[in-house]
Design an enzyme around this catalytic site. Structure first.
Site, PDB file in Angstrom:
ATOM      1  N   TYR A   1      36.073  38.144  25.214  1.00 17.57           N
ATOM      2  CA  TYR A   1      35.921  38.372  26.654  1.00 17.57           C
ATOM      3  C   TYR A   1      34.892  37.394  27.190  1.00 17.57           C
ATOM      4  O   TYR A   1      33.822  37.201  26.602  1.00 17.57           O
ATOM      5  CB  TYR A   1      35.457  39.806  26.934  1.00 17.57           C
ATOM      6  CG  TYR A   1      35.251  40.087  28.410  1.00 17.57           C
ATOM      7  CD1 TYR A   1      36.286  40.575  29.192  1.00 17.57           C
ATOM      8  CD2 TYR A   1      34.025  39.833  29.028  1.00 17.57           C
ATOM      9  CE1 TYR A   1      36.109  40.810  30.552  1.00 17.57           C
ATOM     10  CE2 TYR A   1      33.837  40.059  30.380  1.00 17.57           C
ATOM     11  CZ  TYR A   1      34.884  40.548  31.139  1.00 17.57           C
ATOM     12  OH  TYR A   1      34.714  40.771  32.480  1.00 17.57           O
TER      13      TYR A   1
ATOM     14  N   GLU B   1      37.098  35.700  35.512  1.00 15.53           N
ATOM     15  CA  GLU B   1      37.214  36.514  34.301  1.00 15.53           C
ATOM     16  C   GLU B   1      38.315  35.947  33.413  1.00 15.53           C
ATOM     17  O   GLU B   1      39.451  35.770  33.857  1.00 15.53           O
ATOM     18  CB  GLU B   1      37.526  37.964  34.653  1.00 15.53           C
ATOM     19  CG  GLU B   1      37.609  38.874  33.431  1.00 15.53           C
ATOM     20  CD  GLU B   1      37.926  40.314  33.801  1.00 15.53           C
ATOM     21  OE1 GLU B   1      37.080  41.190  33.550  1.00 15.53           O
ATOM     22  OE2 GLU B   1      39.018  40.558  34.352  1.00 15.53           O
TER      23      GLU B   1
END
Length: 220
Positions: free
Chosen positions: A109, A197
């Protein structure tokens, strides 16, 4: 204002970031023409809606031949997807992203966003990719690293090393990660972003660092 995944990936590509090859389909009858731009029979069909949780709602499908691809495109286009972010009314799929499938070795992530309290850019990284970061923050906060960077400064090598520490990369991958973070920092400033993101950021079976899914929000 947020944009679709395929639009975010176009921006990433312009800044030299590695993403899978793909094409956007605004109408199902565009498939026959646009599929010629892809170099694989293993294709992922992705619904383009402004909401997370597409996969669990049936908005991401893997196909292994053209017949299956055509069926999935026909089935998914115009479908109402209901996820934890859409509410019970759901969102209608009005465009699809057709992307070459990627063999995944590891998932991570990576995101950067405005930290309103400090007026800095907060880079958030974790070895746990492909999951809800809010859930991870609640259940396993120790697996998340946050590094704050001044907007008008450059990112130090020490900060980058701290960001990518959870990824356990080899030397070549570290150079790619360094270039990726610098690119995100540049995009963030030049495009007036409030959020970028990458979830997941992956290492492929061939050892390449690739942004498999991307989300961007512009600062309103």
């Amino acid at each position: 204002m947020n944009i679709h995944e395929h639009q975010a990936k176009e921006i990433l590509k312009k800044y030299g970031v590695q993403v899978p090859n793909g094409v956007v389909i605004l109408y199902p009858d565009e498939l026959n023409t646009k599929i010629k731009k892809l170099n694989s029979t293993n294709i992922v069909v992705k619904a383009q809606i402004h909401a997370g949780g597409r996969g669990k709602a049936g908005g991401i499908k893997l196909t292994k031949n053209f017949d299956d691809l055509r069926k999935e495109v026909k089935s998914m286009y115009g479908k109402i997807l209901i996820t934890h972010q859409t509410g019970p009314e759901g969102k209608k799929v009005k465009r699809l992203y057709i992307e070459e499938a990627t063999e995944i070795n590891k998932e991570f992530y990576l995101s950067c966003l405005i930290d309103r309290r400090s007026s800095k850019i907060a880079f958030i990284t974790s070895s746990e990719g492909g999951i809800d970061i809010e859930k991870l923050a609640t259940e396993n906060p120790e697996k998340i690293i946050t590094t704050k960077v001044n907007l008008n400064e450059t990112i130090s090598q020490k900060d980058i090393e701290n960001m990518i520490k959870p990824f356990s990369l080899n030397e070549i991958q570290k150079k790619d990660a360094n270039n990726l973070i610098q690119a995100l920092f540049k995009i963030f400033k030049e495009k007036d972003m409030s959020l970028i993101e990458i979830n997941p950021l992956i290492i492929t079976k061939q050892g390449k660092l690739v942004c498999l899914d991307a989300k961007m929000n512009f600062d309103d």
